[in-house]
Each structure stands twice: as C-alpha cells, then as structure tokens.
Design a protein around this motif. Structure first.
Motif, PDB file in Angstrom:
ATOM      1  N   ARG A   1     -10.312   2.195  -1.568  1.00  0.00           N
ATOM      2  CA  ARG A   1     -10.168   2.618  -3.085  1.00  0.00           C
ATOM      3  C   ARG A   1      -9.917   3.862  -3.211  1.00  0.00           C
ATOM      4  O   ARG A   1     -10.374   4.557  -4.063  1.00  0.00           O
ATOM      5  CB  ARG A   1     -10.970   1.719  -3.732  1.00  0.00           C
ATOM      6  CG  ARG A   1     -11.302   0.376  -3.752  1.00  0.00           C
ATOM      7  CD  ARG A   1     -12.172  -0.210  -4.748  1.00  0.00           C
ATOM      8  NE  ARG A   1     -11.913   0.116  -6.221  1.00  0.00           N
ATOM      9  CZ  ARG A   1     -10.839  -0.754  -6.718  1.00  0.00           C
ATOM     10  NH1 ARG A   1      -9.958  -1.610  -6.219  1.00  0.00           N
ATOM     11  NH2 ARG A   1     -10.367  -0.430  -7.905  1.00  0.00           N
TER      12      ARG A   1
ATOM     13  N   GLY B   1      -9.265  10.100  -5.629  1.00  0.00           N
ATOM     14  CA  GLY B   1      -7.969  10.477  -5.288  1.00  0.00           C
ATOM     15  C   GLY B   1      -8.023  11.608  -4.483  1.00  0.00           C
ATOM     16  O   GLY B   1      -8.880  12.357  -4.373  1.00  0.00           O
TER      17      GLY B   1
ATOM     18  N   GLN C   1       0.863  -1.252  -0.011  1.00  0.00           N
ATOM     19  CA  GLN C   1       0.092  -0.049  -0.252  1.00  0.00           C
ATOM     20  C   GLN C   1       0.834   1.247  -0.053  1.00  0.00           C
ATOM     21  O   GLN C   1       0.357   2.361  -0.420  1.00  0.00           O
ATOM     22  CB  GLN C   1      -0.907   0.091   1.134  1.00  0.00           C
ATOM     23  CG  GLN C   1      -1.996  -1.154   1.130  1.00  0.00           C
ATOM     24  CD  GLN C   1      -2.638  -1.339   2.438  1.00  0.00           C
ATOM     25  OE1 GLN C   1      -2.247  -1.124   3.277  1.00  0.00           O
ATOM     26  NE2 GLN C   1      -4.016  -1.529   2.368  1.00  0.00           N
TER      27      GLN C   1
ATOM     28  N   LEU D   1      -4.258   2.073 -11.295  1.00  0.00           N
ATOM     29  CA  LEU D   1      -4.752   1.161 -10.361  1.00  0.00           C
ATOM     30  C   LEU D   1      -6.292   0.929 -10.313  1.00  0.00           C
ATOM     31  O   LEU D   1      -6.527   0.131  -9.511  1.00  0.00           O
ATOM     32  CB  LEU D   1      -4.566   1.804  -9.074  1.00  0.00           C
ATOM     33  CG  LEU D   1      -2.813   1.812  -8.526  1.00  0.00           C
ATOM     34  CD1 LEU D   1      -2.844   2.836  -7.252  1.00  0.00           C
ATOM     35  CD2 LEU D   1      -2.210   0.548  -8.336  1.00  0.00           C
TER      36      LEU D   1
ATOM     37  N   TYR E   1      -1.975   7.511 -11.518  1.00  0.00           N
ATOM     38  CA  TYR E   1      -1.868   6.748 -10.478  1.00  0.00           C
ATOM     39  C   TYR E   1      -3.347   5.831 -10.609  1.00  0.00           C
ATOM     40  O   TYR E   1      -3.614   4.740 -10.541  1.00  0.00           O
ATOM     41  CB  TYR E   1      -1.490   7.074  -9.372  1.00  0.00           C
ATOM     42  CG  TYR E   1      -0.261   7.980  -9.104  1.00  0.00           C
ATOM     43  CD1 TYR E   1       0.870   6.935  -9.590  1.00  0.00           C
ATOM     44  CD2 TYR E   1       0.224   8.724  -8.445  1.00  0.00           C
ATOM     45  CE1 TYR E   1       2.239   7.477  -9.705  1.00  0.00           C
ATOM     46  CE2 TYR E   1       1.326   9.373  -8.496  1.00  0.00           C
ATOM     47  CZ  TYR E   1       2.538   8.807  -9.004  1.00  0.00           C
ATOM     48  OH  TYR E   1       3.739   9.199  -8.964  1.00  0.00           O
TER      49      TYR E   1
ATOM     50  N   VAL F   1      -6.628   6.708  -3.852  1.00  0.00           N
ATOM     51  CA  VAL F   1      -5.127   6.929  -3.947  1.00  0.00           C
ATOM     52  C   VAL F   1      -4.797   8.242  -3.412  1.00  0.00           C
ATOM     53  O   VAL F   1      -5.539   9.394  -3.759  1.00  0.00           O
ATOM     54  CB  VAL F   1      -4.665   6.811  -5.621  1.00  0.00           C
ATOM     55  CG1 VAL F   1      -3.223   6.836  -5.725  1.00  0.00           C
ATOM     56  CG2 VAL F   1      -5.180   5.464  -5.963  1.00  0.00           C
TER      57      VAL F   1
ATOM     58  N   TYR G   1      -1.802   3.838  -1.231  1.00  0.00           N
ATOM     59  CA  TYR G   1      -3.003   3.464  -1.758  1.00  0.00           C
ATOM     60  C   TYR G   1      -3.797   2.780  -0.671  1.00  0.00           C
ATOM     61  O   TYR G   1      -3.320   1.989  -0.083  1.00  0.00           O
ATOM     62  CB  TYR G   1      -2.806   2.517  -2.872  1.00  0.00           C
ATOM     63  CG  TYR G   1      -4.009   1.694  -3.418  1.00  0.00           C
ATOM     64  CD1 TYR G   1      -5.363   2.334  -3.638  1.00  0.00           C
ATOM     65  CD2 TYR G   1      -4.086   0.365  -3.622  1.00  0.00           C
ATOM     66  CE1 TYR G   1      -6.296   1.810  -4.138  1.00  0.00           C
ATOM     67  CE2 TYR G   1      -5.190  -0.262  -4.165  1.00  0.00           C
ATOM     68  CZ  TYR G   1      -6.197   0.433  -4.290  1.00  0.00           C
ATOM     69  OH  TYR G   1      -7.372  -0.268  -4.763  1.00  0.00           O
TER      70      TYR G   1
END
Length: 253
Positions: free
Chosen positions: A135, A172, A109, A167, A163, A137, A130
């Motif tokens: 879920r 985010g 992570q 992923l 990112y 980032v 992460y």
C-alpha cells in the motif's frame, strides 16, 4: 532507389519512414524529422482542463498563478517537447522493466488511473506505480543532473499526496532518476512518508481559489486578465514564471 526501408504494398498499410537524398545518392532516414515527431507526440498539452473544478495532480503543487496557467493550457511548452519526451522515455522504460518482473500486473499497478472527487473538486491522473500489498504509491521524476537537488520538492510531494488520497493509501515515495546515467535517489530515503491531512487541506484550498477565480471571472484572454499575482522573485517557483511563455490561443477563438 526506393525512398523507404519497406517495400511498397498494394494497400499501402506498411509503415514508411521519411528519407532524404538525391537521385544519385542513397536516401538516409531523416532523423531530425523523426525525432521532432516523437517529441511532439509527448507535448505536455494533455493536462489542460477547462472545467473550473477539475485538476491534474501534476498541477496542484504550484503557486495559484501557475496552476491557473497550466490548468487552462496557457503555457506554451512547444520548446520543451524534447525534454518532456526524454522524461517520458525514462518513465516508460522503468515501467516496462517493472512489468516484466514477477508479481507485477501492469493493468492494475503501473500507470494506475486516479479519478476522484473531494470537497467539490475533481482530480484526474495516473499514478506511476502502486504496490497494493505494501500500500505504497510511487511517483517517478527524471532530472538532468543533481545540481541543487534538495528534497523534498513540495510540488512533487503535493502531486503524490493527490494520488495517495485518490487511492486511499497512507504511504508514498518519490523516485528521482538521472537522465545522464540513470542513477536513482529517493525521497524519503529508505521508508516512505505518511499522508499529511494538513498538507492536503492546503492543496485543496489552492485549487478552490483557482476554481472560484474561473467561475467568477471566466477565462483570461490576456496576461493582464489572469486573476492572480505572480509569485515574487524570492519565491521558490519564480523560475517557472520567468520561463513561462503565455499562449492564449486555447481560450481565444
């Protein structure tokens, strides 16, 4: 007096620290050389990518002129080594603290590898943090102060979008940390933002322009050969152009 903090050993495997002094005075550690070495270790040359289709997430939010220069390692960052190192230390300290918290697995992570292909482009990098349960980032950015702090900073949001795309997550958040007192501010405040497909299309379009310019023209060996116009003085990234010192040694052999 010995010139090290450690005793001599037969195999010379014990780390040694550089010292300075005279025969009649104690030898202090040469901290100037030590700090210069630490800074050089973090010099920002690791993101150079000569393959036309490969990009680092930290590059994709810039103007095409800057993406081109950064991608090929044409920007001389030696004078900024100390600044990079302080930022890296803040990153590492936050990540190390998170690694000590229950439920955080560093190998999965923290500093999560991100490598993926999308529409003929390849993106390589590491996401700072992460959270697979939520879920989300996160990307950590250090700042000298809060002067002119007016998020969102588009290049930071673009980096985080890369990112997120790699992923496969929809949310985010950018974490800003002051180098002065470690004050933290986030964007967005509170809840994270949602992945924007239109923004991603704009990111990939910029990268394709740079890729195609390298394929068509090869590597620039002088400033005049860079196949993009610089952003104008009124562009938000003009400061980066003005402060960029070009070094073509990476492409001129």
């Amino acid at each position: 007096m010995a010139d090290t903090l450690y005793p001599d050993t037969e195999d010379e495997m014990v780390p040694r620290i550089e010292t300075i002094g005279t025969a009649d005075a104690p030898n202090p550690i040469d901290f100037e050389s030590l700090v210069e070495t630490l800074a050089a270790d973090d010099e920002d040359g690791s993101h150079t990518e000569f393959h036309p289709s490969v990009f680092h997430p930290s590059q994709v939010g810039y103007h095409p002129w800057l993406i081109y220069v950064k991608k090929l390692g044409l920007d001389d960052t030696s004078d900024l080594a100390g600044t990079f190192h302080v930022g890296e230390m803040i990153h590492r300290e936050i990540q190390n603290e998170l690694a000590r918290r229950p439920g955080i697995t560093p190998s999965e992570q923290i500093e999560v590898p991100v490598e993926f292909e999308d529409d003929g482009l390849t993106f390589l990098g590491h996401a700072d943090l992460y959270d697979p349960d939520a879920r989300i980032v996160y990307d950590i950015k250090s700042r000298a102060n809060w002067y002119n702090f007016d998020p969102p900073v588009d290049r930071h949001v673009d980096q985080l979008h890369t990112y997120m795309r790699g992923l496969g997550v929809e949310h985010g958040q950018v974490i800003y940390v002051s180098k002065k007192d470690l004050e933290v501010r986030t964007w967005p405040e509170g809840a994270p933002f949602t992945f924007d497909e239109q923004r991603w299309a704009e990111i990939t379009a910029r990268c394709k322009r740079v890729r195609d310019a390298i394929v068509d023209n090869g590597f620039a060996t002088s400033e005049d050969e860079i196949p993009f116009e610089k952003p104008g003085d009124d562009h938000e990234q003009s400061y980066f152009v003005e402060s960029t010192e070009l070094d073509f040694s990476s492409v001129v052999k």
